[in-house]
Design an enzyme around this catalytic site. Sequence first.
Site, PDB file in Angstrom:
ATOM      1  N   ARG A  17      -0.169   6.104  17.298  1.00 50.90           N
ATOM      2  CA  ARG A  17      -0.741   6.895  16.210  1.00 50.90           C
ATOM      3  C   ARG A  17      -1.130   8.268  16.764  1.00 50.90           C
ATOM      4  O   ARG A  17      -1.368   8.427  17.956  1.00 50.90           O
ATOM      5  CB  ARG A  17      -2.015   6.230  15.657  1.00 50.90           C
ATOM      6  N   TYR A  55       0.845  -1.204   0.000  1.00 53.26           N
ATOM      7  CA  TYR A  55       0.000   0.000   0.000  1.00 53.26           C
ATOM      8  C   TYR A  55       0.879   1.253   0.000  1.00 53.26           C
ATOM      9  O   TYR A  55       0.726   2.144  -0.839  1.00 53.26           O
ATOM     10  CB  TYR A  55      -0.907  -0.038   1.231  1.00 53.26           C
ATOM     11  N   VAL A  95      -8.866   0.526  13.073  1.00 52.39           N
ATOM     12  CA  VAL A  95      -8.957   0.122  14.474  1.00 52.39           C
ATOM     13  C   VAL A  95     -10.159   0.734  15.205  1.00 52.39           C
ATOM     14  O   VAL A  95     -10.779   0.079  16.030  1.00 52.39           O
ATOM     15  CB  VAL A  95      -7.625   0.416  15.222  1.00 52.39           C
ATOM     16  N   ASP A 143       3.990  -3.222  10.993  1.00 47.40           N
ATOM     17  CA  ASP A 143       3.298  -2.008  11.380  1.00 47.40           C
ATOM     18  C   ASP A 143       4.221  -0.790  11.373  1.00 47.40           C
ATOM     19  O   ASP A 143       5.416  -0.927  11.609  1.00 47.40           O
ATOM     20  CB  ASP A 143       2.816  -2.221  12.827  1.00 47.40           C
TER      21      ASP A 143
HETATM   22  P1  NAD Z   1     -12.609   5.123   2.193  1.00 42.41           P
HETATM   23  O1  NAD Z   1     -12.349   3.673   1.946  1.00 42.41           O
HETATM   24  O2  NAD Z   1     -13.688   5.468   3.147  1.00 42.41           O
HETATM   25  O3  NAD Z   1     -12.886   5.880   0.826  1.00 42.41           O
HETATM   26  C1  NAD Z   1     -12.437   5.440  -0.433  1.00 42.41           C
HETATM   27  C2  NAD Z   1     -13.610   5.512  -1.392  1.00 42.41           C
HETATM   28  O4  NAD Z   1     -13.166   5.074  -2.682  1.00 42.41           O
HETATM   29  C3  NAD Z   1     -14.754   4.589  -0.965  1.00 42.41           C
HETATM   30  O5  NAD Z   1     -15.983   5.271  -0.894  1.00 42.41           O
HETATM   31  C4  NAD Z   1     -14.786   3.531  -2.054  1.00 42.41           C
HETATM   32  O6  NAD Z   1     -16.092   3.033  -2.326  1.00 42.41           O
HETATM   33  C5  NAD Z   1     -14.201   4.284  -3.236  1.00 42.41           C
HETATM   34  N1  NAD Z   1     -13.681   3.338  -4.196  1.00 42.41           N
HETATM   35  C6  NAD Z   1     -12.839   2.304  -3.964  1.00 42.41           C
HETATM   36  N2  NAD Z   1     -12.615   1.618  -5.085  1.00 42.41           N
HETATM   37  C7  NAD Z   1     -13.316   2.237  -6.059  1.00 42.41           C
HETATM   38  C8  NAD Z   1     -13.481   2.005  -7.452  1.00 42.41           C
HETATM   39  N3  NAD Z   1     -12.874   0.973  -8.030  1.00 42.41           N
HETATM   40  N4  NAD Z   1     -14.276   2.827  -8.168  1.00 42.41           N
HETATM   41  C9  NAD Z   1     -14.914   3.869  -7.571  1.00 42.41           C
HETATM   42  N5  NAD Z   1     -14.788   4.140  -6.250  1.00 42.41           N
HETATM   43  C10 NAD Z   1     -14.004   3.331  -5.502  1.00 42.41           C
HETATM   44  O7  NAD Z   1     -11.220   5.752   2.670  1.00 42.41           O
HETATM   45  P2  NAD Z   1     -10.921   7.193   3.291  1.00 42.41           P
HETATM   46  O8  NAD Z   1     -10.512   6.995   4.705  1.00 42.41           O
HETATM   47  O9  NAD Z   1     -12.002   8.137   2.970  1.00 42.41           O
HETATM   48  O10 NAD Z   1      -9.604   7.564   2.486  1.00 42.41           O
HETATM   49  C11 NAD Z   1      -9.635   8.374   1.314  1.00 42.41           C
HETATM   50  C12 NAD Z   1      -8.224   8.511   0.763  1.00 42.41           C
HETATM   51  O11 NAD Z   1      -7.334   9.043   1.764  1.00 42.41           O
HETATM   52  C13 NAD Z   1      -7.591   7.183   0.327  1.00 42.41           C
HETATM   53  O12 NAD Z   1      -6.817   7.429  -0.820  1.00 42.41           O
HETATM   54  C14 NAD Z   1      -6.706   6.794   1.484  1.00 42.41           C
HETATM   55  O13 NAD Z   1      -5.635   6.000   1.058  1.00 42.41           O
HETATM   56  C15 NAD Z   1      -6.247   8.154   1.982  1.00 42.41           C
HETATM   57  N6  NAD Z   1      -5.933   8.137   3.417  1.00 42.41           N
HETATM   58  C16 NAD Z   1      -6.896   8.211   4.363  1.00 42.41           C
HETATM   59  C17 NAD Z   1      -6.542   8.233   5.700  1.00 42.41           C
HETATM   60  C18 NAD Z   1      -7.544   8.394   6.806  1.00 42.41           C
HETATM   61  O14 NAD Z   1      -7.141   8.765   7.899  1.00 42.41           O
HETATM   62  N7  NAD Z   1      -8.824   8.159   6.580  1.00 42.41           N
HETATM   63  C19 NAD Z   1      -5.209   8.117   6.058  1.00 42.41           C
HETATM   64  C20 NAD Z   1      -4.254   7.993   5.070  1.00 42.41           C
HETATM   65  C21 NAD Z   1      -4.620   8.009   3.749  1.00 42.41           C
HETATM   66  C1  UGA Z   2      -4.320   2.915   8.218  1.00 38.51           C
HETATM   67  C2  UGA Z   2      -4.233   2.682   6.703  1.00 38.51           C
HETATM   68  O1  UGA Z   2      -3.039   2.159   6.300  1.00 38.51           O
HETATM   69  C3  UGA Z   2      -4.446   3.896   5.896  1.00 38.51           C
HETATM   70  O2  UGA Z   2      -5.817   4.088   5.671  1.00 38.51           O
HETATM   71  C4  UGA Z   2      -3.918   5.131   6.431  1.00 38.51           C
HETATM   72  O3  UGA Z   2      -2.702   5.388   5.835  1.00 38.51           O
HETATM   73  C5  UGA Z   2      -3.848   5.163   7.940  1.00 38.51           C
HETATM   74  O4  UGA Z   2      -4.651   4.180   8.521  1.00 38.51           O
HETATM   75  C6  UGA Z   2      -4.362   6.441   8.498  1.00 38.51           C
HETATM   76  O5  UGA Z   2      -5.559   6.479   8.888  1.00 38.51           O
HETATM   77  O6  UGA Z   2      -3.600   7.376   8.575  1.00 38.51           O
HETATM   78  P1  UGA Z   2      -3.162   2.076  10.402  1.00 38.51           P
HETATM   79  O7  UGA Z   2      -3.046   3.238  11.310  1.00 38.51           O
HETATM   80  O8  UGA Z   2      -2.118   1.028  10.595  1.00 38.51           O
HETATM   81  O9  UGA Z   2      -3.137   2.541   8.881  1.00 38.51           O
HETATM   82  O10 UGA Z   2      -4.600   1.390  10.515  1.00 38.51           O
HETATM   83  P2  UGA Z   2      -5.493   0.758  11.651  1.00 38.51           P
HETATM   84  O11 UGA Z   2      -6.132  -0.432  11.068  1.00 38.51           O
HETATM   85  O12 UGA Z   2      -6.391   1.791  12.193  1.00 38.51           O
HETATM   86  O13 UGA Z   2      -4.469   0.250  12.756  1.00 38.51           O
HETATM   87  C7  UGA Z   2      -3.887   1.075  13.740  1.00 38.51           C
HETATM   88  C8  UGA Z   2      -3.163   0.189  14.735  1.00 38.51           C
HETATM   89  O14 UGA Z   2      -4.112  -0.566  15.485  1.00 38.51           O
HETATM   90  C9  UGA Z   2      -2.207  -0.845  14.139  1.00 38.51           C
HETATM   91  O15 UGA Z   2      -1.101  -0.954  14.991  1.00 38.51           O
HETATM   92  C10 UGA Z   2      -2.990  -2.140  14.188  1.00 38.51           C
HETATM   93  O16 UGA Z   2      -2.192  -3.279  14.262  1.00 38.51           O
HETATM   94  C11 UGA Z   2      -3.773  -1.955  15.462  1.00 38.51           C
HETATM   95  N1  UGA Z   2      -5.059  -2.696  15.604  1.00 38.51           N
HETATM   96  C12 UGA Z   2      -5.989  -2.666  14.607  1.00 38.51           C
HETATM   97  C13 UGA Z   2      -5.335  -3.358  16.801  1.00 38.51           C
HETATM   98  O17 UGA Z   2      -4.493  -3.415  17.717  1.00 38.51           O
HETATM   99  N2  UGA Z   2      -6.546  -3.951  16.969  1.00 38.51           N
HETATM  100  C14 UGA Z   2      -7.504  -3.939  16.012  1.00 38.51           C
HETATM  101  O18 UGA Z   2      -8.604  -4.502  16.254  1.00 38.51           O
HETATM  102  C15 UGA Z   2      -7.213  -3.279  14.785  1.00 38.51           C
END
Ligand code: NAD
Ligand code: UGA
Length: 377
Positions: free
Chosen positions: A234, A162, A210, A313
């Site tokens: 985090r 990823y 998480v 991780d």
């Molecule tokens: P999310 O999974 O809620 O949103 C992604 C959206 O893309 C979903 O609604 C999904 O249905 C859509 N999607 C996936 N595949 C598709 C396809 N083939 N065609 C059309 N739509 C499609 O994730 P999010 O948390 O909203 O994250 C949005 C972006 O930000 C992502 O690129 C993610 O990698 C990045 N990001 C998010 C976080 C965070 O804290 N939420 C952290 C790091 C990076």
């Molecule tokens: C995720 C994704 O990689 C991306 O969407 C994004 O880059 C990032 O979140 C983000 O939101 O910034 P991560 O933080 O590892 O990364 O995702 P989580 O699944 O939320 O995990 C956070 C931590 O909790 C990890 O250490 C994981 O091992 C731990 N975890 C997760 C638990 O201990 N218990 C659980 O039930 C789930």
Amino acid sequence: MKVLTLGCAGFIGSHLTGRLLSEGHTVTGVDIYQDKIMEFLGHKCFRFIRQDIRKPGLNLAELTEDADLVIDLIAYANPGLYIKIPLEVFRLNFVENLKIAEACVRHKKRLIQFSTCEVYGKTVVSIMKEDLVNPEDPRYATFSEDSSDFILGHLGKHRWIYASAKQLLERVIHAYGLEYNFNYTIIRPFNFIGPKIDYLPEETDGIPRVFSFFMDALISGRPMKLVNGGLHRRCYTYINDAIECIRRIIENPEGVCNKQVFNIGTPDNEVSIRGLAELMRDIYAEKFPKPGQRLPDIVEVSADDFYGEGYEDSDRRIPDISKARKLLGWEPEWKLKDLLEKTMQYYVTEYMDYYRSQGRSDISTHDIVHKAMEVIP
Ligand code: NAD
Ligand code: UGA
């Protein structure tokens, strides 16, 4: 402004769509799902195209040509998926996203590309702990957009596909900036939390992030599981703070965001995953007690048992947000306890009520994963 938002119905996308519409922009949104944007579907300035971007039917060239700005949020963003379907993660997060970036290059449109803080990978402490005098020094874990190096695990740890796909996409976009004067802004979010994040895992093999696992455990009474002891840390950011920063990036005053990368995060909200579990359990007991309901146990599980082989991780990641502060005057406001309380409130009340009232208790991340699996060639 006319904005094309790809992934408009996800967690961040749904909040962003609301914000863009409330500010008078005209939005064309593309997504596979629509559950999180139902409230906008009738809006006169919103056109929703329900479409899988991997399938034929989407006229990306025409949509790009028609937009003033393109925002790309589409990705598989849940670590469980990086383990289960690494190739599909690469194809969607790099190959498909590259097509969007190249459409923007061709049509000379500004692109805001969502990347991830995961590109920074692990800290130097994770590989040199014994040799460091003060491994707890936060400077070892603080990542800056334009100077920090990236440390990812070896091939056998395929979780990093990823981060690698996102990093390569960033590099190609940057190269288009160099060779074609392409105008882009890359955003690296650091763990946003808020209403509409993921779905609760109604099945045991659902794989959201998480917060949703812990919320599900609190509602169902099943154990809260700490992967490898929950020692990793985090920094959590409330979605409203994040959207405010994204709004300023969209506005791009005097072009300060042109060809720039921005961390969006809240350095002061650092917590270990064990600390997160305990805090959420305390908040739940204090604010949302249900008569007779037993609080879940907090138990430890191995990463192999929880995710399967290939998981590794990020041990710790603190955003350096001095660039967003300086160029955009942005400052996150939400403290960890407040943002958790607010998000938990949503899940305890609105989310559950909404889906029950729709007779839609069947929707879960499990379903989404299985839908995703269906399209794997
Ligand atoms: P999310 O999974 O809620 O949103 C992604 C959206 O893309 C979903 O609604 C999904 O249905 C859509 N999607 C996936 N595949 C598709 C396809 N083939 N065609 C059309 N739509 C499609 O994730 P999010 O948390 O909203 O994250 C949005 C972006 O930000 C992502 O690129 C993610 O990698 C990045 N990001 C998010 C976080 C965070 O804290 N939420 C952290 C790091 C990076
Ligand atoms: C995720 C994704 O990689 C991306 O969407 C994004 O880059 C990032 O979140 C983000 O939101 O910034 P991560 O933080 O590892 O990364 O995702 P989580 O699944 O939320 O995990 C956070 C931590 O909790 C990890 O250490 C994981 O091992 C731990 N975890 C997760 C638990 O201990 N218990 C659980 O039930 C789930």
